[in-house]
Scaffold this active site. Structure first.
Site, short mmCIF file in Angstrom:
data_model
loop_
_atom_site.label_atom_id
_atom_site.label_comp_id
_atom_site.label_asym_id
_atom_site.label_seq_id
_atom_site.Cartn_x
_atom_site.Cartn_y
_atom_site.Cartn_z
N ASN A 154 0.85 -1.18 0.00
CA ASN A 154 0.00 0.00 0.00
C ASN A 154 0.89 1.24 0.00
O ASN A 154 2.05 1.18 0.39
CB ASN A 154 -0.91 0.00 1.24
N HIS A 155 0.34 2.34 -0.41
CA HIS A 155 1.08 3.60 -0.41
C HIS A 155 1.24 4.14 1.01
O HIS A 155 0.36 3.97 1.84
CB HIS A 155 0.36 4.65 -1.27
#
Length: 173
Positions: free
Chosen positions: A98-99
């Site tokens: 995920n970012h």
């Protein structure tokens, strides 16, 4: 040699027909996809079903147990562990990263990625159509995930879960 099998899968084999009964050659394509994935995956059990257009990245750390399968158009990370007797419906997505977004003064695109998290799917799990599983989840033994669910946390063994975000619908035991 592994790179040749990956290229063969993504350039040709992923596009061949699905299932055992689509036409008289479908079972042959299904077997060929399975043999090729045995050469790609870290571990690939017996009677594994890899359906049309399943995506698994490099597949180098994929472990998949006996009698399990990836449904049509599924996307899994290359480091997943899938147990025995796992059913995965079409269009499922398992995420492993995920970012980063913790600093509001820096654009998200410049913050990079969070560390990859391995998903584990234990034995005898049924994952319905279009399920999304977030990074690092453990789907415990005997779990059923309803179609369209978004799994954002772990649940006990033999749970039937569904919804967005997923919650327990009832227990199987």
């Amino acid at each position: 040699m592994k790179k040749i099998h990956i290229a063969l899968y993504y350039l040709l084999l992923q596009y061949l027909p699905v299932g055992k009964s689509y036409n008289r050659f479908s079972k042959i394509w299904w077997i060929i996809r399975g043999i090729t994935c045995k050469k790609i995956f870290k571990y690939c059990g017996k009677n594994v079903h890899i359906q049309r257009k399943a995506y698994f990245g490099s597949g180098k750390e994929v472990e998949i147990g006996d009698n399990s399968g990836l449904g049509i158009n599924c996307e899994i990370p290359s480091n997943i562990k899938i147990g025995k007797n796992v059913l995965m419906g079409p269009n499922c997505v398992v995420l492993n990263g995920n970012h980063e977004f913790k600093d509001n003064d820096i654009p998200i695109i410049e913050q990079g990625m969070r560390p990859s998290r391995r998903t584990i799917i234990e034995d005898n799990v049924w994952i319905g159509y279009g399920v999304i599983i977030t990074p690092g989840r453990i789907l415990k033994k005997g779990t059923i995930v309803a179609a369209g669910a978004v799994v954002t946390k772990d649940f006990p063994e033999f749970s039937i879960i569904g919804g967005n975000p997923a919650k327990i619908i009832r227990m199987r035991k």
